[in-house]
Each structure stands twice: as C-alpha cells, then as structure tokens.
Design an enzyme around this catalytic site. Structure first.
Site, PDB file in Angstrom:
ATOM      1  N   ASN A 114     -27.907   0.106  -9.052  1.00 17.15           N
ATOM      2  CA  ASN A 114     -27.342  -0.973  -8.260  1.00 17.15           C
ATOM      3  C   ASN A 114     -26.162  -1.364  -9.167  1.00 17.15           C
ATOM      4  OD1 ASN A 114     -29.201  -0.588  -6.573  1.00 17.15           O
ATOM      5  ND2 ASN A 114     -30.165  -2.679  -6.555  1.00 17.15           N
ATOM      6  N   THR A 159      15.657  -7.864  19.320  1.00 15.98           N
ATOM      7  CA  THR A 159      14.409  -8.634  19.375  1.00 15.98           C
ATOM      8  C   THR A 159      14.267  -8.303  20.841  1.00 15.98           C
ATOM      9  OG1 THR A 159      15.519 -10.613  20.627  1.00 15.98           O
ATOM     10  CG2 THR A 159      15.398 -10.755  18.232  1.00 15.98           C
ATOM     11  N   HIS A 160      12.574  -8.309  21.086  1.00 13.58           N
ATOM     12  CA  HIS A 160      12.056  -7.620  22.258  1.00 13.58           C
ATOM     13  C   HIS A 160      12.717  -6.349  22.572  1.00 13.58           C
ATOM     14  CE1 HIS A 160      11.057 -12.039  23.504  1.00 13.58           C
ATOM     15  NE2 HIS A 160      12.325 -12.060  22.630  1.00 13.58           N
ATOM     16  N   SER A 282       8.637  23.187  18.547  1.00 19.28           N
ATOM     17  CA  SER A 282       7.600  23.239  19.605  1.00 19.28           C
ATOM     18  C   SER A 282       7.181  24.961  19.879  1.00 19.28           C
ATOM     19  CB  SER A 282       8.383  22.691  20.981  1.00 19.28           C
ATOM     20  OG  SER A 282       7.712  23.162  22.366  1.00 19.28           O
ATOM     21  N   LYS A 288      13.554  22.126  20.754  1.00 23.78           N
ATOM     22  CA  LYS A 288      12.804  20.832  20.255  1.00 23.78           C
ATOM     23  C   LYS A 288      12.839  20.961  18.543  1.00 23.78           C
ATOM     24  CE  LYS A 288      11.179  17.792  21.940  1.00 23.78           C
ATOM     25  NZ  LYS A 288       9.849  17.691  22.403  1.00 23.78           N
ATOM     26  N   ASN A 290      10.856  18.162  16.423  1.00 24.31           N
ATOM     27  CA  ASN A 290      10.150  16.795  16.433  1.00 24.31           C
ATOM     28  C   ASN A 290       9.906  16.161  15.086  1.00 24.31           C
ATOM     29  OD1 ASN A 290       9.913  17.383  19.222  1.00 24.31           O
ATOM     30  ND2 ASN A 290       8.257  18.988  18.940  1.00 24.31           N
ATOM     31  N   GLU A 295       5.171  10.635  12.925  1.00 23.47           N
ATOM     32  CA  GLU A 295       4.078  10.446  13.955  1.00 23.47           C
ATOM     33  C   GLU A 295       2.727  10.531  13.065  1.00 23.47           C
ATOM     34  OE1 GLU A 295       5.484  11.924  18.101  1.00 23.47           O
ATOM     35  OE2 GLU A 295       5.441  13.439  16.586  1.00 23.47           O
ATOM     36  N   TYR A 322     -28.653  -6.827  -3.160  1.00 23.71           N
ATOM     37  CA  TYR A 322     -28.609  -5.281  -2.797  1.00 23.71           C
ATOM     38  C   TYR A 322     -29.384  -4.874  -1.581  1.00 23.71           C
ATOM     39  CZ  TYR A 322     -28.439  -0.200  -2.739  1.00 23.71           C
ATOM     40  OH  TYR A 322     -28.448   1.092  -2.326  1.00 23.71           O
ATOM     41  N   GLN A 327     -24.387   1.513   0.484  1.00 18.17           N
ATOM     42  CA  GLN A 327     -23.971   2.893   0.380  1.00 18.17           C
ATOM     43  C   GLN A 327     -23.007   3.372   1.275  1.00 18.17           C
ATOM     44  OE1 GLN A 327     -27.370   5.719  -0.552  1.00 18.17           O
ATOM     45  NE2 GLN A 327     -26.814   6.864   1.450  1.00 18.17           N
ATOM     46  N   LYS A 330     -19.008   3.278   0.225  1.00 14.73           N
ATOM     47  CA  LYS A 330     -18.432   3.954  -0.489  1.00 14.73           C
ATOM     48  C   LYS A 330     -17.295   4.644   0.006  1.00 14.73           C
ATOM     49  CE  LYS A 330     -22.057   6.004  -2.579  1.00 14.73           C
ATOM     50  NZ  LYS A 330     -23.004   6.329  -3.414  1.00 14.73           N
TER      51      LYS A 330
HETATM   52  N1  ARG Z   1     -26.345   5.394  -3.163  1.00  7.93           N
HETATM   53  C1  ARG Z   1     -26.838   4.060  -3.466  1.00  7.93           C
HETATM   54  C2  ARG Z   1     -25.817   3.045  -3.254  1.00  7.93           C
HETATM   55  O1  ARG Z   1     -24.416   3.501  -3.043  1.00  7.93           O
HETATM   56  C3  ARG Z   1     -27.204   3.960  -4.801  1.00  7.93           C
HETATM   57  C4  ARG Z   1     -27.965   2.670  -5.201  1.00  7.93           C
HETATM   58  C5  ARG Z   1     -29.247   3.129  -4.779  1.00  7.93           C
HETATM   59  N2  ARG Z   1     -29.950   1.783  -4.981  1.00  7.93           N
HETATM   60  C6  ARG Z   1     -31.218   1.442  -4.322  1.00  7.93           C
HETATM   61  N3  ARG Z   1     -32.020   0.578  -4.715  1.00  7.93           N
HETATM   62  N4  ARG Z   1     -31.758   2.519  -3.469  1.00  7.93           N
HETATM   63  O2  ARG Z   1     -25.907   2.073  -2.857  1.00  7.93           O
END
Ligand code: ARG
Length: 454
Positions: A114, A159-160, A282, A288, A290, A295, A322, A327, A330
């Site tokens: 953690n 504007t608008h 195109s 064309k 583009n 975009e 926690y 998880q 990430k």
């Molecule tokens: N993959 C977990 C996360 O990103 C790592 C920590 C896991 N901790 C646990 N107590 N299961 O949170």
C-alpha cells in the site's frame, strides 16, 4: 524469473482462478511502467532498514545490486510481471528473494504494497510532470513567435460565433498563451503537491519500527514526509487527480485551439491554411485536404479529460484507508503521462506551421465590427452612451454606418503589446528555472539510490 515464487500474502489456501484473474486485472500491464519507480522506492526502504540496524551492510549491498539489475532488465524490456504474482511489487520482491536469498526475505519489513504503490506512483507522476515543463515552454514560445510574425493582422472577434468587435491574430494567440502559462504555473504547484513522501507508512496505520522517514524522504528527493499514514491511502486518487487535472486543463486549451483552427481553415472562413504536411486526404474525393490532426487533437483532449471523471468515480464513495478499488486509479495517470506529450508536440508543430491568409482576414473585417468603437467615440465627444448606442444602431440598420467613424482603430490594428509578450516570456523563464531546480534536486537524489548497473 522463477515463477514458483508466490504471492506475498500466500498462506497455502487455494484461490479460485477466475477470482484471481479478476482481481489482478490489468495490473501486470500498467505496473510495467512502475518497475523503475518501485526499484527506487525499494532502494530507499532498504537503506532506511539498514540505518535502523535491520539489515547489515552486505545484505544492503546485495539488495541494492539486485534492485539495480532488475531496473536494468526492466529498461531492456526483460523483466516480466507474471499474472500469478499480481503486481510489480511482488514480482520485484520475488526476484530479490531469488537473487539475494536471506536479504531478499528481509526487505518487506516495515512496508506494505500500500505504501509502495503510493510511492511508486508519486515518483512516476513527479517525473512526468517535470517532463511536461519544457514542452509547455516550447508551446508558449511557438505562440509568441507566431505573434511576432502575424500578431498585428486584424481578425474579427466573435461572440455567439457572430461578428462582434475587431480583434487581431495576436490577441487570439495571446489568449492561448495566457491559458498555457496558467497551466505552467499549475505544473509547478502540482510538483509541490507531489513533494511529500508516502513511504514508511505501511498499510496505512504506520510501522512499529524505528524507521527514519525524513531520511527515506530525502533519499527519494522529497522535501517532506506525508505525515498521516491514513492520508497516504486517502490521497491515492487525489494526487492522481491533481496530476491529471493539469493535463486535462491543458487538453481543454488544445481542444479550443483545434476547434478554432478547424473553423478558420474551412473554405467559408479561409482565415488560415494548413500546409500539406499537416493535412491528410480523402480516399474518394480528390480535392480534399482534411484537418484530421486537429480533429484528433480535439478528440484526444476530450478523452484525456474523461480520465479525471474516472478517478472521481472510483474514489468518490470510499471510506478512509486502503481499498482495492484504488488499483484502478493507476491507469488514468499512466495514460495521461503517455498522451499529453504527443499532444503538446503536435500542437506546437501546428502553431508554427499554419499559414495566415491576410487578404481573407482583411475582407472579413466588415464595417459593423467597428460599431461599438464608433459609439464609444461619440461618448468621448460628450454623447451619453445609450444615445450614442441608438444612433449607431440606427445607422447600421439603415445601411448608413461608416466605419470611418472608427478609423483610428481600423487603420491601426494593434496586436498585443510587445511588453506583454516579454512579461509572458519572463515568467516562462522563471518557471523553467524553478522546474529545473526541482529536477536537479530529484536527479541527484535518484541517481544516488542504486549502484550503477553494467
Ligand atoms: N495493485 C495494488 C494497488 O494498486 C497494490 C496494493 C495491493 N494491496 C493490497 N492490500 N491488496 O492498489
């Protein structure tokens, strides 16, 4: 790596394969980006254990060599995170146990995945935020250079999306530069927020060992420790939001830039042109060219902003401490770190290379754009504004309005004063040197953590 290693929490009971697959999810994939950072965090932790007398010098040396080897292998794409080991933290520890034996068995004293994952992500985000700085700088510089060339070219202000008042290409570029500068400042603020060390807080309730957290923090180039162990866990997702927020706000600016240029490049507007190198064709319509690049810049910006909602959604209802939900916090910062640099690069390229059609812009400067100026000119001659407004409105309606009433402005379109661009450049230089100071402090700390690997 040996795959007979087990999960860190293994106690002999079998785990249902589907449950395992589901809980591991994409972790092995995203964690590939975190191996380097977990190696640095692990090195700082090992050094702290050694300072506390929990590892002897040879155990420490062996662990640091082991970590440097893993780090080098990961750099070469040769360090696997097998799904059965769940994540990078487990894979690294398993490899240390394999290569360092007893010392490897000792490294987990006083830490938890953690605080490891919080640390790895913080190091990752800090690194990428610092990486964005020179690109933000180049983007603003490209706007300033563009303004030096085309800044005084008149351009209708809308504007608008209806013609409103006279403006200039320089004023449009200036607006983008100010918004980018704001994000440059936000980047520095972000670095400050990320500058606290989570390591040494264990699972979220502290570690009953004499670990010197100030020492750990300084080894990792942080200027302070994150004091509350619970807050370390509560700040997962929060720190990520700060990180993604800066990128998302930048993305919003790039979306506006893209939408403006897409409109200005239409046959109907024709204010700007995109050279062939920036456009795509195109498959069926031979004529064309583009603006796909713009975009996609806009769409990628929009998608990048959803990473923020993803973080909000996952973390909103959690109680303190926690949760495995975390998880899933990430992926958004990792994707963001990968996406923003390319967007900045492309936007900078476009700013430097689009062409300005001065004739089309001049033609678009229809007389009514000067109506407000004409009314205000009357007020400076003593006419109350409301009356001046009515007089000019009548003239416009009756087709009698003559922009010569505002010739002073019409004939001298001024972009944005050079002193303003100078001030923007000065602030950019100051921000760059502040970022460089942070980068130097971090680089010197990080480079001392692991022995150089061959
Ligand atoms: N993959 C977990 C996360 O990103 C790592 C920590 C896991 N901790 C646990 N107590 N299961 O949170």
């Amino acid at each position: 790596m040996s795959t007979d290693a087990t999960r860190l929490w293994e106690k002999g009971a079998a785990l249902d394969a589907a449950i395992h697959r589901f809980t591991v999810g994409d972790d092995p994939y995203w964690d590939r980006r975190l191996v380097h950072w977990d190696c640095l965090g692990s090195a700082a932790h090992a050094r702290t254990l050694s300072r506390a007398g929990l590892l002897d010098a040879s155990e420490l040396g062996s662990l640091l060599t082991g970590l440097a080897t893993i780090d080098a292998r990961a750099r070469d794409g040769a360090f696997a995170i097998p799904a059965e080991l769940e994540d990078c933290h487990t894979a690294i520890e398993a490899e240390l146990i394999r290569s360092c034996g007893a010392a490897g068995e000792k490294i987990h004293a006083g830490r938890s995945r953690n605080d490891q994952v919080a640390t790895a992500l913080r190091l990752f985000m800090r690194h990428h935020a610092l990486d964005w700085a020179p690109q933000v700088h180049r983007f603003i510089e490209a706007l300033a250079q563009r303004a030096a060339v085309d800044g005084n070219v008149p351009m209708p202000g809308y504007t608008h999306l209806q013609p409103a008042m006279p403006s200039t290409v320089g004023a449009w570029l200036h607006a983008l530069a100010e918004a980018a500068l704001e994000q440059y400042r936000a980047l520095l603020d972000l670095l400050g927020r990320l500058d606290s060390c989570p390591l040494g807080t264990g699972a979220g309730y502290g570690v009953p060992l004499p670990l010197d957290r100030e020492y750990t923090a300084s080894l990792l180039g942080f200027t302070r420790v994150q004091r509350s162990a619970i807050d370390v866990q509560n700040s997962r997702g929060r720190m990520e939001k700060y990180f993604v927020r800066v990128a998302a706000d930048f993305a919003t600016l790039l979306e506006k830039l893209s939408s403006d240029l897409i409109l200005f490049a239409t046959a109907e507007f024709g204010f700007i042109g995109l050279p062939d190198a920036l456009t795509t064709g195109s498959s069926i319509m031979p004529q064309k060219r583009n603006p796909d690049v713009l975009e996609l810049l806009r769409a990628r910006g929009a998608r990048l902003r959803t990473r923020l909602s993803e973080l909000e959604a996952v973390t909103a209802g959690l109680t303190s401490g926690y949760h495995r939900d975390l998880q899933l916090t990430k992926e958004p910062p990792i994707r963001t770190a990968e996406e923003l640099p390319d967007m900045l690069l492309i936007a900078t390229r476009v700013i430097a290379d689009f062409t300005v059609d001065r004739d089309r812009l001049q033609t678009a400067m229809r007389p009514e754009l000067y109506a407000t100026h004409a009314a205000l000119a009357l007020t400076t001659a003593g006419v109350p504004f409301r009356e001046a407004y009515r007089r000019i409105a009548d003239e416009v309606r009756g087709g009698r309005f003559d922009a010569n009433r505002a010739r002073e402005w019409r004939d001298n379109p001024t972009g944005v004063a050079n002193t303003i661009w100078d001030a923007i450049r000065d602030e950019c230089t100051a921000l760059r040197s502040q970022c460089a100071n942070v980068a130097a402090r971090i680089a010197s700390a990080e480079s001392a953590l692991l022995p150089a690997s061959e």
